[in-house]
Design an enzyme around this catalytic site. Structure first.
Site, short mmCIF file in Angstrom:
data_model
loop_
_atom_site.label_atom_id
_atom_site.label_comp_id
_atom_site.label_asym_id
_atom_site.label_seq_id
_atom_site.Cartn_x
_atom_site.Cartn_y
_atom_site.Cartn_z
N LEU A 1 10.68 -32.25 -38.22
CA LEU A 1 10.78 -30.99 -37.47
C LEU A 1 9.45 -30.57 -36.82
O LEU A 1 9.46 -30.03 -35.71
CB LEU A 1 11.33 -29.88 -38.37
CG LEU A 1 11.87 -28.63 -37.65
CD1 LEU A 1 12.96 -29.00 -36.66
CD2 LEU A 1 12.40 -27.63 -38.67
N VAL B 1 9.16 -31.67 -33.23
CA VAL B 1 9.84 -30.81 -32.25
C VAL B 1 9.05 -29.52 -32.05
O VAL B 1 8.91 -29.02 -30.93
CB VAL B 1 11.28 -30.49 -32.73
CG1 VAL B 1 12.00 -29.61 -31.71
CG2 VAL B 1 12.05 -31.78 -32.98
N GLU B 2 8.52 -28.97 -33.13
CA GLU B 2 7.86 -27.67 -33.08
C GLU B 2 6.50 -27.73 -32.39
O GLU B 2 6.18 -26.90 -31.55
CB GLU B 2 7.69 -27.11 -34.50
CG GLU B 2 8.94 -26.53 -35.10
CD GLU B 2 9.33 -25.21 -34.47
OE1 GLU B 2 8.53 -24.64 -33.71
OE2 GLU B 2 10.46 -24.76 -34.71
N SER B 3 5.67 -28.70 -32.79
CA SER B 3 4.27 -28.67 -32.36
C SER B 3 3.70 -30.02 -31.99
O SER B 3 2.49 -30.12 -31.74
CB SER B 3 3.41 -28.10 -33.51
OG SER B 3 3.44 -28.98 -34.63
N TYR C 1 17.24 -27.81 -29.23
CA TYR C 1 16.38 -27.94 -30.40
C TYR C 1 16.98 -28.85 -31.46
O TYR C 1 16.32 -29.79 -31.94
CB TYR C 1 16.13 -26.53 -30.97
CG TYR C 1 15.13 -26.42 -32.08
CD1 TYR C 1 13.77 -26.41 -31.83
CD2 TYR C 1 15.55 -26.27 -33.40
CE1 TYR C 1 12.85 -26.27 -32.85
CE2 TYR C 1 14.64 -26.11 -34.43
CZ TYR C 1 13.29 -26.12 -34.15
OH TYR C 1 12.38 -25.98 -35.16
#
Length: 214
Positions: A15, A18-20, A124
């Site tokens: 994850l 995807v986030e950072s 997302y």
């Protein structure tokens, strides 16, 4: 290791991509920070401290703990549906619940793919699914992923008090930049007098560092 210790799906370890893009210094337009992109109120809710010395939203250990606690709560709130939990991590649990309620009123399905959600959130969950498939079988998609050893990269070393990060890098025999990349929460060259009193040190130099520190 943290995902496995909690018995959570291994895909959650992806994850932060995807986030950072796994950038511990990542900072978004909505003022979210760190690997797991916490906004300040959510971070505070899960015990991530912010002060003159540090922002624990960027702390590798603390932000991971908080993110997995948050995801577990969301999973429980949405009755064991990981897609809804992950969507809520991005969009907010209240917003996802309102989308579910709208579909209930309209007698429509309430699974993730049936909800009316913003474009970012609609993309997302599929991004995470795609990443998981790529990592699981990169050859099927014409890709080659460099093997990553299943071994710790860093060790958590107690310091018994506040320390100068430049001195710690010198003792470890690494560049300041490498030490800061492993300890990105610190806002200053000195760690917080209130703690946590520990440093993340590359495993290959951790034994020598501990000796030098002592």
């Amino acid at each position: 290791d943290e995902v496995e210790a909690r018995g959570l799906p291994g895909e959650l370890a992806l994850l932060p991509v995807v986030e950072s893009a796994f950038n511990p210094f990542g900072y978004s337009r909505s003022h979210a920070a760190g690997l797991w992109q916490f906004i300040a109120p959510t971070g505070e809710r899960f015990g991530l401290r912010r002060n003159y010395w540090q922002d624990q939203r960027r702390d590798v250990l603390e932000s991971t703990r908080a993110a997995l606690e948050y995801l577990t709560q969301l999973y429980q709130r949405f009755n064991g549906d990981w897609f809804l939990a992950i969507a809520a991590y991005n969009y907010g649990s209240g917003n996802v619940q309102r989308a579910i309620n709208r579909n209930l009123v309209l007698r429509r399905p309430t699974d993730f793919f049936s909800l009316s959600l913003p474009a970012e959130t609609r993309a997302y969950v599929p991004k995470l699914i795609a990443l998981a498939r790529l990592v699981r079988d990169p050859g099927a998609y014409g890709l080659y992923v460099t093997p990553i050893p299943d071994a710790p990269y860093f060790r958590v070393v107690p310091t018994d008090g506040p320390v100068d990060l430049r001195l710690m890098a010198e003792l470890a025999g690494v560049d300041n930049e490498e030490l800061i990349a492993l300890n990105p929460a610190w806002n200053r060259w000195m760690s917080d007098p209130e703690g946590p009193h520990r440093m993340l040190i590359p495993e290959v130099v951790a034994d020598d560092f501990s000796t030098q520190l002592a």
